[in-house]
Scaffold this active site. Structure first.
Site, PDB file in Angstrom:
ATOM      1  N   GLU C 144       3.986  -0.790   6.569  1.00 21.61           N
ATOM      2  CA  GLU C 144       5.059   0.215   6.712  1.00 21.61           C
ATOM      3  C   GLU C 144       5.587   0.292   8.143  1.00 21.61           C
ATOM      4  OE1 GLU C 144       3.591   3.895   5.063  1.00 21.61           O
ATOM      5  OE2 GLU C 144       3.832   3.200   3.018  1.00 21.61           O
ATOM      6  N   GLU C 302       3.140  -0.002  -3.511  1.00 24.58           N
ATOM      7  CA  GLU C 302       2.356   1.241  -3.550  1.00 24.58           C
ATOM      8  C   GLU C 302       3.094   2.291  -4.369  1.00 24.58           C
ATOM      9  OE1 GLU C 302       1.276   2.968   0.189  1.00 24.58           O
ATOM     10  OE2 GLU C 302       0.694   1.066   1.102  1.00 24.58           O
TER      11      GLU C 302
END
Lengths: 665, 665, 665
Positions: C144, C302
């Site tokens: 991320e 995710e």
């Protein structure tokens, strides 16, 4: 001779072939005055030892050749990037203690010696170069002074300023009441600027020591004034007569303009009202700006022709609004009507700020059309208003020290805001069409019948005595809750509230309640009931007559408004945060007594104002702030200078929505 | 012997002729106790090597001469300006990482060696000088300890503290769960204070590592305790017996007062409720303060006679409120009633804070009058309440670790606030007129019939077993959502929720929903329906009986409240954020079983409380918090000590608005 | 071959005997894919010169032995504590100018040479060690990426980047429009990162120089991309073929994913919608992620099986929602369905984040049951969807530069938010069941019938010409207010608004009004009236046909929506902030013309989407986002792959609440 019309113009941002288009459009709009060079420091001094006036020479020469008047700026409102790199001390340290690096504008530490030296030098050289150019009608120093610095240079400057003020540490300790919280200073060097790193919590209004913060505000106002004076003196070396000014910002809390006023040859200010229902607020601000120099006409240095850019939401000025607000400025004493800006910049943070000429360069836009129409009107008006004064028998006291002291205070209420209180009292007078001078507490009060002093938290010098004199000779003095509380050092008077105003007001206040915005205590005034909010002082009359009473809570039936006979006049005390209806009711009692009304006190949002020309001609302005037309019976005779129409008392007048009349009586 | 009455007094701020006026007014108000010297460090040590007690000598001597009791402060709540200049390390680094300079108060780094050395020395010298003065009844160390420092000295102190706690880095890494996000520490010096510069985002409650932040809170609480202990030890060198205290702040999140309690000779605290409808909250806070030292009476060290100054809006205490709240303190265990402050300071941030004597020095104000009346009442009461204990069969567990862990937690909801949950459960008991001890999780629970443990997020030591014992012997244990979740290191229990409380509660929780304040899930309880909000655990009974059920959402019909038979008693589990009606319904089921009610559980805001004097005399306090009178049938016999009136069971009693009775039964 | 199912797995947090339990549960849930090692830097490099793969070896070996596919991470999303201590330059300086110390994650300065060297080295060693392991199906670099750094290393990097972009200072000064506010840079070293210390006020969106801030956003995006590329190159040294990716964050403003896309072998992203009514938003985001690489399938890297932890309020996914949203991802192009996380961590900030296996290790929870059921369904589906493309005749342009430019802009309105405008236009298409490609402005537009370009503030390159081509050949182009305003440098076009789009749109805009959220201007569209808010451009048609008109204010009756015939197609201009009904009305006019609808455009929240497998098989997804069942008449033939049921056009279909069908047509 006529009202200068035009505004900020930045041709240095454009190729020279655009300049020709600009002047063609200026002609079409009767633009006769341009403010040049407001942000030109790097342009004129591109390196430490290099001054280059070639571009500015062409800019000024073009304006002169085109027959425009020039307001020439020194260009120091933002310092060059090279300066910040070479001398990092020129950038500020902010309230949070953060040392800034190069960026933005209004970014210079006012105490920095190198900034002071170089900004003075650039002003000196500009004056040397252009003084004597007949196009130049005014010098414009810096730009919108404001902001504060908390660096070590400012700390040192603050200590010097304090030594001047207090002479001894004992004096300083007494003034700041430092025995409290073990704050006694035993060496000048222990004193720090009050900031988030020292005395403050929850931002600039919350300080452990009001006295320290108050003095820092005064010091910072003076430090920036010194910057202005540096440059003014440098200009005066070459030009002893052309007036020098800087553009102020109306009710700007950061600087006490009363400390500046005597150093401005004329006042000029930038009018960016927060929203499009700001007519009363603007009226107050114009009156305040005019009052800075004892009623002398001022310049409206900036306004937008259409939109601002810096707000979260930037609404468009509706058709007619720009014209109406321009005439409102003139009605209140403006002797110039100028815009920011002539041509919209292509990039950076003001590219969407309104301009007379937009990105497409068109003249067939609504905005350009309205500007041109106003230009034609001002030409028609000619010299009629120039130098005219605004007669007033009512004074409203405006005091930066009280503003600061009130809003820095811990207790009784953070919700009581100085501007809002002042606005309510001014608005009541404005609604009644009464001319008002908004003046400093040091002003000569002998010429006024009525003196209104809202939220006069700090009472300095002999003001109480001078207010008593107003009443003694038959005048009316009006004050409110939270007045007469502290002395010049922000220390409470050791006497009954309202301190030295007690004798004039004939009341005593032992306690006061503060409540949230939601809580209302109705107040009975004559045969009506109004609302009061936020602050409720409990009044024990000491001779005063009860005029209004609270209707609720444990103090129901006790006085909320009183009038005290004092000599031939009256002291009025308004103990509660009355709503606008309540404030207006009180002030209309006062105006009744003195027979002070404009011609249309009963017509909402129809503003009337009077200026008296140097030859004694009386000009009556009628400004219809309503979005609808209004029909009136004329209560005056005269000629509307905008149309040439003759008006006779008793005839029907039709004013269009946002219409304007300027009647020579 | 009587309840000490008076408060903070700062004559050093005034010329000595004012002192005479003060004592005259103290006489009028029966003020017998003054707290002296709270902020006097610079006064007594004006330079590094200079101690000067001349002013403090006169202050203390005057108090002694006037026959007052003295609570003598060490004056170290704010350090001198010269100290900050000479030793910049004494000022704090804040959560944002900003190194502060001199200013404000409560401004010292607790880990600074020079601060510790010099604050200890000033306390030592004050004790040397004044110990033995018969006027001195207590020593007051520092002032309202609080705030946190994040400097390098504190970082070093934190690492030492961690070495003590964990011995090895392996232990620390396991406790902090550092395998997560690759946080394994391989050297003690890698550890930083958790702040906006390290683990935190969006402020002090949002941390990447709850365990680190939790330990820093514990460390900071201990670091400040060390400051207190430094000074206490220095006092004890000269005075082995006079009690030593410091003024606590009630439900103050920053310090775990349970870690401090054993080091205070008696508890004292400052009661500044957030608003004027705080009676239930104050009752909880008094109970918490009394519970710190196992029910021993405490001092109400500060309260305002009228208004505060530091809030945005500072409402006035209505007539009768100051008296009512003073008696409420006594009813809950206060053995002293003191004010901040005796005379209002002229300047700085507390000049508008209420005082017994205002700026005008008058004694004919409402506030002074109420103070004097209370003084007379306390004199009438005499020694009746001194040393009296407050019997209680209900304990409410209050745990700073759970408070911290709950509010630091990422998930399930930032809207669940520990104090609000605790307040709701305490309020239900308070409404019922039940005596409650608010105690630490380590307290002896064997004397209680009912133990209420709201939001007991962290479960430490043998607490689960001790709670089981309460139920086993026939008692009732009540706990709620978000209890039993984490161990002492804030690591989740590797078992079904509610962890070690599961056997007692007879439930299992696999999932939970969190929703905004607006969302309501009705809960059916007996024949009524109440609202639940914020947090909704989905309960799978493991033997427990279903008492209340959700009425909406996909889990409608499943349990929201359960009761589990355990031994001779019960474990109650409240899985949802019930409204006050719901919480009260549940607790009244519990109280019904144990027949625990005050005399007037059905009268709203009529508080009743009992103290039992050392000689066994039972004193019933009746406190009418309503702004209206109430009429009651007496359900007791006795004599009202405030009026001398005899009351017989069955007679009608009329209590005035905000009225008080103290009935000797 | 089937859709990979599983997710992030951190066995290094647990003793090895727990691993056995994990795999037993993975079997039960058909979990075939695990992402390993996402935060393992300190684990694998516990000291500067020590690499230790023993734990990771066991973790990977276990996964391989258990027959799982592995997505192996480099573990560099958080740097070790020892690294921050040894090289303080690896931590960031934040927007406020604060130098951070060790803590949290995503904490590395992207320009730090030591960070770049060591992160690359750890990636290199991991690839060397595990490349060739047949279990490894993808490499996962970092985690991320996001956040920004403002340190001196980044300042130097920024200057290098600027030299590349502009070559000369003259070029840079022109692009940044530095003549404004005297900002001309005379040396590259004068340039500072735009932050709270330099150009910004009121946070990251308020800058004095939009051009500087825009370039810093571009630079920072590139600087982080360089970090990714460092590691990717190191991996490629050992493994030339296995795909490399990093997990993106959907509509994340901080990084221009279009600048990254070509460097990802496939796109993967983490789907954490802000609330449980996010179906339309997720559809847009999936389409955006798929569009990054020209429609190539992506991985859902995710999602939470139940709850998040980092929000203020973390609601539970209702029964069926996790399944429904997983299938929605597949419907929009996902070729993997993965969770964060497999087993809940015990401590730190994600301990309450949902996991397939909770703290109690149970498999009989609702959440585990739903995961296992989905695992079974995916197994049943097999390879049917793998590699399938999503056909679309509609393109929606998404442009990070326009996003940044619009939201950095001073004026006209801070309330206009790019994502909200885009969402409204995408939602209108989604409601209609139309397949949409969300693509960069550089995408090939030749394959689309309709191109929608909401709030296309910045117009770069030849885009205007390419949009004209779409219309010229019969297509429809839709754009809105605030489009076509600025060029690539954020300088206004010197032409009528909408700049180079003017010819296609056949309109001219001279002025625009901005108002608060409360103000509504009704707009008449066909026979209905909708609301418009926030922004109102005043349109002067230059050939366009008026489709909708304002109904209020001084511009009532003037155009709010226009359509311009251009070649064989149309240019649509929406001048006002229409509500959803208005936007949908406009887009349905466009869809009508091109006959572009899904099968159920009239059924609210019944999503339909189509994928076409590599063999040409057409798969129709039906997703009932309603919490209630819906009954439909089948408008298609086929077989539901989830149930094996055959569907014939015309028969009644009953879809349960949150039901899903995957129909092979």
């Amino acid at each position: 001779m006529k009202v200068p019309f035009g505004g900020d113009y930045n041709p240095e941002q454009w190729p020279e072939d655009v300049w020709k288009d600009d002047y063609r459009l200026f002609d079409a709009a009767r633009i006769d005055t341009v403010t040049l060079g407001v942000f030109t420091w790097t342009l004129t001094q591109p390196a430490p030892d290099v001054y280059d006036f070639s571009t500015l020479d062409r800019v000024v020469a073009k304006a002169e050749a085109e027959g425009r008047n020039v307001c020439l700026a020194t260009g120091t409102g933002a310092h060059p990037a090279w300066l910040a790199r070479a001398h990092p001390e020129v950038t500020r340290v902010d309230f949070e203690g953060r040392k800034h690096r190069y960026g933005a504008r209004h970014n210079s530490c006012p105490s920095s010696p190198v900034f002071r030296r170089l900004s003075t030098e650039v002003a000196r050289r500009i004056a040397q170069r252009y003084a004597g150019n007949p196009a130049i009608v005014a010098w414009h120093v810096g730009n919108e002074y404001g902001g504060a610095c908390y660096c070590d240079l400012c700390a040192a400057g603050f200590r010097d300023w304090l030594r001047q003020r207090y002479e001894t540490l004992d004096g300083l300790n007494a003034a700041w009441y430092t025995t409290f919280w073990s704050h006694t200073f035993t060496d000048w060097d222990e004193i720090e600027p009050p900031s988030a790193l020292t005395e403050h919590w929850r931002g600039p209004d919350h300080t452990a020591f009001q006295g320290i913060t108050l003095d820092y505000l005064r010091f910072m106002s003076d430090a920036m004034l010194a910057n202005y004076l540096d440059e003014k003196a440098a200009i005066r070396e070459s030009d002893p007569t052309t007036p020098v000014t800087t553009n102020l910002m109306g009710m700007f809390r950061g600087i006490d303009y009363h400390r500046w006023a005597s150093h401005l040859d004329f006042v000029s200010w930038d009018n960016y009202p927060p929203d499009d229902t700001s007519q009363a607020r603007m009226a107050l601000t114009h009156d305040l700006m005019r009052g800075l120099k004892d009623g002398q006409p001022f310049w409206l240095m900036e306004q937008t022709p259409s939109v601002t850019a810096c707000r979260d939401v930037n609404p468009l000025k509706r058709p007619g609004v720009m014209r109406l607000w321009s005439w409102q400025a003139v009605a209140h004493g403006a002797d110039a009507v100028l815009f920011f800006q002539m041509r919209a910049s292509r990039g950076a943070s003001e590219k969407y700020h309104g301009a007379v000429i937009g990105h497409s360069g068109r003249s067939d836009t609504r905005v350009f059309g309205e500007v041109a129409a106003l230009g034609a009107e001002l030409e028609r008006l000619g010299a009629a208003t120039l130098g005219a004064r605004t007669p007033a028998r009512v004074a409203l006291l405006f005091d930066w020290d009280s503003w600061w002291a009130l809003e820095l205070s811990d207790g009784p209420s953070r919700l009581v805001r100085y501007q809002q209180v002042v606005l309510a009292y001014h608005r009541a007078l404005w609604d009644a069409g009464v001319g008002v001078d908004v003046v400093a507490v040091t002003a000569d009060l002998s010429r006024y019948d009525v003196v209104v002093a809202p939220a006069l938290h700090m009472l300095k010098g002999d003001l109480a005595r001078r207010l008593e004199e107003v009443a003694a000779r038959g005048g009316s003095v009006v004050t409110t809750f939270l007045s007469g509380r502290v002395d010049e050092d922000d220390n409470a008077f050791l006497m009954d509230v309202p301190g030295p105003l007690g004798a004039l007001m004939g009341v005593r206040v032992d306690e006061w309640d503060a409540r949230d915005q939601e809580f209302v205590n109705p107040v009975r005034l004559g045969d009506q009931t109004v609302e009061s909010r936020l602050l409720f002082e409990l009044v024990i009359p000491q001779g005063a007559e009860v005029v209004g009473t609270y209707q609720a809570d444990f103090y129901a039936g006790t006085p909320a408004v009183t009038r005290n006979a004092f000599g031939a006049g009256h002291g009025w005390y308004v103990a509660a945060g009355l709503d606008q209806a309540g404030v207006s009711w009180v002030l209309r009692q006062v105006l009744d007594r003195h027979e002070l009304y404009g011609p249309y006190p009963e017509v909402p949002d129809l503003e009337t104002a009077v200026r008296v020309a140097p030859d004694g001609t009386r000009l009556l302005f009628l400004l219809n702030h309503n979005a609808e037309p209004v029909s009136l019976t004329a209560r005056f005779d005269g000629v509307d200078l905008l149309t040439g129409t003759t008006v006779q008392s008793g005839q029907m007048l039709h004013m269009e929505a946002r219409g304007v009349m300027v009647v020579r009586q």
